[in-house]
Design a protein around this motif. Structure first.
Motif, PDB file in Angstrom:
ATOM      1  N   ASP A 106       0.972  -1.363  -0.047  1.00 16.44           N
ATOM      2  CA  ASP A 106       0.183   0.248  -0.459  1.00 16.44           C
ATOM      3  C   ASP A 106       0.750   1.221  -0.089  1.00 16.44           C
ATOM      4  N   ILE A 107       1.898   0.922   0.402  1.00 14.18           N
ATOM      5  CA  ILE A 107       2.987   2.547   1.039  1.00 14.18           C
ATOM      6  C   ILE A 107       3.533   2.418  -0.436  1.00 14.18           C
ATOM      7  N   GLN A 108       3.753   1.083  -1.853  1.00 10.97           N
ATOM      8  CA  GLN A 108       4.135   1.851  -2.642  1.00 10.97           C
ATOM      9  C   GLN A 108       2.841   2.413  -3.872  1.00 10.97           C
ATOM     10  N   ASN A 109       2.223   1.914  -3.406  1.00  7.24           N
ATOM     11  CA  ASN A 109       0.748   2.481  -4.471  1.00  7.24           C
ATOM     12  C   ASN A 109       0.582   3.785  -3.846  1.00  7.24           C
ATOM     13  N   LEU A 110       0.737   4.160  -2.505  1.00  9.81           N
ATOM     14  CA  LEU A 110       0.526   5.566  -2.083  1.00  9.81           C
ATOM     15  C   LEU A 110       2.069   6.181  -3.395  1.00  9.81           C
ATOM     16  N   GLY A 111       2.980   5.294  -3.242  1.00  8.43           N
ATOM     17  CA  GLY A 111       3.828   6.941  -3.525  1.00  8.43           C
ATOM     18  C   GLY A 111       3.891   6.804  -4.942  1.00  8.43           C
ATOM     19  N   ARG A 112       3.474   6.360  -5.854  1.00  5.60           N
ATOM     20  CA  ARG A 112       2.543   6.124  -7.055  1.00  5.60           C
ATOM     21  C   ARG A 112       1.775   7.554  -7.088  1.00  5.60           C
ATOM     22  N   SER A 113       1.207   6.783  -6.828  1.00  2.05           N
ATOM     23  CA  SER A 113      -0.627   8.304  -6.306  1.00  2.05           C
ATOM     24  C   SER A 113       0.244  10.321  -5.975  1.00  2.05           C
ATOM     25  N   ILE A 114       1.281   9.234  -4.794  1.00  2.00           N
ATOM     26  CA  ILE A 114       1.686  10.926  -4.403  1.00  2.00           C
ATOM     27  C   ILE A 114       2.284  11.735  -6.088  1.00  2.00           C
ATOM     28  N   MET A 115       3.168  11.178  -6.962  1.00  2.00           N
ATOM     29  CA  MET A 115       3.361  11.143  -7.875  1.00  2.00           C
ATOM     30  C   MET A 115       2.826  11.826  -9.005  1.00  2.00           C
ATOM     31  N   SER A 116       1.561  11.022  -9.204  1.00  2.00           N
ATOM     32  CA  SER A 116       0.649  11.725  -9.853  1.00  2.00           C
ATOM     33  C   SER A 116      -0.063  13.063  -9.641  1.00  2.00           C
ATOM     34  N   VAL A 117       0.096  12.826  -7.816  1.00  2.00           N
ATOM     35  CA  VAL A 117      -0.844  14.259  -7.427  1.00  2.00           C
ATOM     36  C   VAL A 117       0.232  15.218  -7.718  1.00  2.00           C
ATOM     37  N   ALA A 118       1.133  15.564  -8.256  1.00  2.00           N
ATOM     38  CA  ALA A 118       2.502  15.653  -7.717  1.00  2.00           C
ATOM     39  C   ALA A 118       2.295  16.882  -9.284  1.00  2.00           C
ATOM     40  N   VAL A 119       2.160  16.561 -10.438  1.00  2.00           N
ATOM     41  CA  VAL A 119       1.716  16.528 -11.461  1.00  2.00           C
ATOM     42  C   VAL A 119       0.542  16.442 -12.157  1.00  2.00           C
ATOM     43  N   PHE A 120      -0.872  16.507 -11.639  1.00  2.00           N
ATOM     44  CA  PHE A 120      -2.021  16.799 -11.897  1.00  2.00           C
ATOM     45  C   PHE A 120      -2.763  15.530 -12.946  1.00  2.00           C
ATOM     46  N   ALA A 121      -2.215  14.592 -12.337  1.00  2.00           N
ATOM     47  CA  ALA A 121      -2.869  13.254 -12.905  1.00  2.00           C
ATOM     48  C   ALA A 121      -3.084  11.857 -12.251  1.00  2.00           C
ATOM     49  N   SER A 122      -4.089  12.635 -10.712  1.00  2.00           N
ATOM     50  CA  SER A 122      -4.412  11.284 -10.319  1.00  2.00           C
ATOM     51  C   SER A 122      -5.517  10.605 -10.671  1.00  2.00           C
ATOM     52  N   ASN A 123      -6.478  11.001 -11.619  1.00  2.00           N
ATOM     53  CA  ASN A 123      -7.413  10.693 -11.956  1.00  2.00           C
ATOM     54  C   ASN A 123      -7.131  10.021 -13.195  1.00  2.00           C
ATOM     55  N   LEU A 124      -5.937   9.681 -13.796  1.00  2.00           N
ATOM     56  CA  LEU A 124      -6.263   9.168 -14.437  1.00  2.00           C
ATOM     57  C   LEU A 124      -4.958   7.641 -13.598  1.00  2.00           C
ATOM     58  N   PHE A 125      -4.855   8.304 -12.654  1.00  2.00           N
ATOM     59  CA  PHE A 125      -3.890   6.892 -11.655  1.00  2.00           C
ATOM     60  C   PHE A 125      -5.456   6.279 -10.710  1.00  2.00           C
ATOM     61  N   PHE A 126      -5.953   6.713 -10.494  1.00  2.00           N
ATOM     62  CA  PHE A 126      -7.118   6.462  -9.541  1.00  2.00           C
ATOM     63  C   PHE A 126      -8.153   5.547 -10.749  1.00  2.00           C
ATOM     64  N   TRP A 127      -8.047   5.705 -11.689  1.00  2.00           N
ATOM     65  CA  TRP A 127      -9.125   5.573 -13.197  1.00  2.00           C
ATOM     66  C   TRP A 127      -8.188   3.977 -12.756  1.00  2.00           C
ATOM     67  N   ARG A 128      -7.360   3.665 -12.978  1.00  2.00           N
ATOM     68  CA  ARG A 128      -6.337   2.570 -12.952  1.00  2.00           C
ATOM     69  C   ARG A 128      -6.375   1.309 -12.246  1.00  2.00           C
ATOM     70  N   ASN A 129      -6.462   2.252 -10.753  1.00  2.00           N
ATOM     71  CA  ASN A 129      -6.056   0.967 -10.128  1.00  2.00           C
ATOM     72  C   ASN A 129      -7.538   1.425  -8.815  1.00  2.00           C
ATOM     73  N   THR A 130      -8.177   2.435  -8.921  1.00  2.00           N
ATOM     74  CA  THR A 130      -9.473   2.235  -8.205  1.00  2.00           C
ATOM     75  C   THR A 130     -10.284   2.284  -9.028  1.00  2.00           C
ATOM     76  N   ASP A 131     -11.925   1.417  -7.895  1.00  2.00           N
ATOM     77  CA  ASP A 131     -12.960   2.014  -8.187  1.00  2.00           C
ATOM     78  C   ASP A 131     -13.396   2.759  -7.021  1.00  2.00           C
ATOM     79  N   TYR A 132     -13.946   4.389  -7.821  1.00  2.34           N
ATOM     80  CA  TYR A 132     -14.579   4.923  -6.121  1.00  2.34           C
ATOM     81  C   TYR A 132     -15.084   4.401  -5.336  1.00  2.34           C
ATOM     82  N   PHE A 133     -15.732   3.711  -5.496  1.00  5.22           N
ATOM     83  CA  PHE A 133     -17.392   3.049  -4.806  1.00  5.22           C
ATOM     84  C   PHE A 133     -17.372   1.842  -4.023  1.00  5.22           C
ATOM     85  N   ASP A 134     -15.647   1.368  -4.515  1.00  8.87           N
ATOM     86  CA  ASP A 134     -15.446  -0.032  -3.766  1.00  8.87           C
ATOM     87  C   ASP A 134     -15.236  -0.152  -2.634  1.00  8.87           C
TER      88      ASP A 134
END
Length: 653
Positions: A106-134
């Motif tokens: 999960d920490i590894q996944n958090l690291g990837r999400s932080i990188m995506s947030v930094a470049v304002f692409a976290s919607n792309l990251f979570f689209w590939r990795n997380t269902d919002y209603f899961d």
């Protein structure tokens, strides 16, 4: 979530009811994520924010362009001052607790999400990795940043579009925006059915909500560049404002996670928000309520409150504190903490960065670049340091040459090149079993996984809210099974999280009604989920008996599902290395009955697993600081190794 800098009075007059509308947006989102069932449609708060953002940004830009002092550099300076300081502060504050309570993967996944947030692409990251209603989404500290990414991506294009299209004048420009809005809405309605995950997270199907705010701004726009606010009182305007409030409230309390979103349903809160902006004034009851001091005060804190709520709730769900069983007390307290932290970051982080006499334009950009680089460095370090953790869920179908995926969600892994082929076929619980096997010159082991879908023909998912696009249409599961049969393996082992398909989820503070449940492709109704699964098992036995008669068919008993206890690291911290077996057996009763029926029938052999984890009183979930789970249901490498013996006995009796 709305993150628009308050402009100077000569550009846009202050409207306290807009801050009150922000309160109407942020409170339902927070209460929804806190698990308050009454706010089942609280997620529409994000859509309200989108409309507000579109309205304010367009009003400011239109005024500046009309008055001849628009500057793209100043626009992005305002965005940086408003967005970045609080966002980066929240991320940094979240890290120590995440490192304390999260599993390595999960920490590894958090690291990837932080990188995506930094470049304002976290919607792309979570689209590939997380269902919002899961339910697992509730344990993602930065999930909510997807909406910030959508806004920032919109702001890359919209100022330039408005500047270039300004020559069309107000009527032509308004019509142009209306056409684009309709196209985006039509795309969202189509995507809600055929690509729900893409539809939820990405800009093309969300842009119409921001553009609806832009259209509202154009309606109110007056030359020579001063946007007008609703003025005067009339019964018609008051009625329209109240209608808007009614539409918004209906969405908050009437929608739930089964409502296709965004889609035509989303028009309800979007239209309601537009009506409030257009017609709510200090002279009508809607404007007066929204302009109340508490409403305005919460609205001023709304951006910071939105930033803080998800990390706080996620970290609580990951922490040992969740085992106090006092959620009805703790979550209201956490909401209070959210607003205390929001006040702190608003006063001491957000506000200071807005004053140009404290930080110059050049200083803001330097600070922004440094912060982005820092977050990329932090995220990259977490990703690299925790990379040795096996990320089996990312295995790609290309690992099995010649296998027809038949769907973008399918993943595959192959071990060995021997003449005896054994296929493990199932949902996401297949891939962790790779660690239960070792190389054997006589064997080829093939692991075929369709996440969230059972390896059963004749069934389909019917929730249609996120990650179900790979098995929510007739014939999809049969297609996967046909591919298995075409290989004519010596043995086929069906693997699934059977209780999930029989009961749905059993997690605290989760708003879900029918996620992952199944129905017969024939459309027959009146069956319980347990009966539907049993029908699917029988149909699958018949299918492989006909298409792969030489294959021996097995079904793997589900390993102990600990979701009712929580995330494994938190469970171990609070309860130790084992959990009471009583709750697990009660949850597994339907699965055990089904397996007993199949074992008696003889056509499907059962591979038992629980005795390798459980004694009569408890089930072990870790040992010697090694967890047997990746989360609350998927096995880790250590857990998978416990199944080496029963799997080998089945394959080589």
């Amino acid at each position: 979530m709305n993150s628009t800098t308050a402009p100077s009075p000569r550009v846009l007059a202050y409207r306290p009811e807009i801050d009150g509308l922000r309160t109407v947006a942020v409170l339902p989102v927070i209460l929804f994520h806190a698990g308050f069932m009454f706010f089942s449609g609280g997620f529409v708060g994000v859509d309200i924010f989108f409309v507000i953002s579109g309205y304010l940004i367009t009003s400011i830009l239109a005024a500046e362009i009309a008055q001849g002092h628009f500057s793209i550099l100043k626009f992005y300076e305002r965005r940086a001052r408003r967005i970045l300081p609080a966002l980066f502060f929240v991320i940094i504050a979240t890290l120590p607790f995440a490192l304390l309570w999260m599993l390595d993967s999960d920490i590894q996944n958090l690291g990837r999400s932080i990188m995506s947030v930094a470049v304002f692409a976290s919607n792309l990251f979570f689209w590939r990795n997380t269902d919002y209603f899961d339910p697992a989404a509730g344990e993602q500290p930065l999930l909510h940043t997807w909406s910030l990414a959508v806004e920032e991506q919109y702001y890359i294009f919209f100022p330039l579009f408005l500047l270039l299209a300004w020559r069309l004048k107000k009527p032509g420009l308004t019509l142009f925006i209306l056409v684009i809005t309709c196209v985006s809405l039509a795309l969202a309605e189509w995507g809600a059915t055929y690509h729900p995950a893409v539809n939820f997270y990405l800009l093309p199907t969300r842009a119409w909500e921001l553009l609806a705010g832009s259209l509202t701004a154009m309606v109110l726009f007056r030359q020579p560049g001063t946007p007008a606010a609703p003025d005067g009182f009339s019964l018609v305007k008051a009625a329209l404002a109240i209608t808007g409030a009614g539409l918004v409230l209906y969405s908050v309390f009437g929608f739930d996670e089964t409502t296709p979103f965004p889609s035509l349903y989303t028009v309800v809160p979007v239209l309601g928000t537009c009506l409030i902006i257009l017609f709510a004034s200090p002279h009508c009851v809607t404007g007066k309520v929204l302009s109340l001091k508490p409403m305005v005060w919460i609205g001023l804190l709304s951006y910071s409150a939105y930033l803080w709520h998800q990390p706080l709730f996620a970290l609580y769900r990951l922490s040992p504190l969740q085992f106090s069983n006092n959620d009805q007390i703790i979550f209201p307290l956490l909401i209070v903490v959210v607003f205390l932290l929001a006040w702190f970051s608003w006063k001491y982080i957000e506000a200071p960065f807005r004053y140009k006499n404290r930080i110059s334009q050049k200083g803001v950009f330097r600070w922004a670049v440094a912060s982005i680089v820092l977050l990329l460095g932090i995220g990259g370090t977490l990703n690299a340091v925790y990379k040795p953790v096996a990320d089996l869920m990312a295995v790609q179908v290309q690992d099995c040459e010649g296998y027809d995926a038949g769907g973008s969600e399918l993943a595959c892994k192959k071990i060995g090149t021997g003449s005896r082929l054994v296929v493990l076929f199932g949902d996401s619980h297949v891939l962790p079993l790779v660690d239960a096997f070792s190389e054997d010159p006589a064997m080829t082991y093939m692991f075929v996984s369709i996440p969230g879908c059972p390896p059963l023909v004749g069934l389909e998912r019917y929730d249609g809210i996120g990650n179900s696009s790979n098995c929510d249409k007739p014939g999809q599961l049969a297609h996967y099974a046909q591919q298995i049969a075409s290989l004519q393996p010596e043995k086929i082992i069906l693997v699934g999280r059977w209780t999930l398909y029989m009961h749905g989820w059993q997690k605290k503070n989760v708003l879900q009604k029918k996620h992952h449940l199944l129905q017969l492709e024939t459309g027959e109704t009146g069956l319980t989920p347990q009966q539907v699964v049993a029908r699917g098992v029988d149909a699958t036995v018949e299918f492989f008996g006909r298409t792969a008669p030489q294959s021996t068919l097995f079904i793997l008993e589900q390993v102990p599902d600990i979701q009712m206890f929580g995330h494994v690291k938190a469970v171990v911290s609070a309860l130790g290395d084992s959990v009471p077996r009583t709750a697990i057996d009660a949850w597994d009763e339907g699965e055990m009955s089904m397996l007993a029926d199949e074992a008696n029938g003889g056509a499907l052999r059962v591979i038992r697993t629980k005795q390798y984890f459980c004694n009569a009183a408890s089930c072990e979930i870790g040992k010697d600081k090694r967890f047997y789970y990746l989360d609350d249901n998927h096995l880790s490498a250590s857990g998978a190794k416990l199944l080496s013996e029963p799997l080998k006995m089945a394959i080589n009796p």
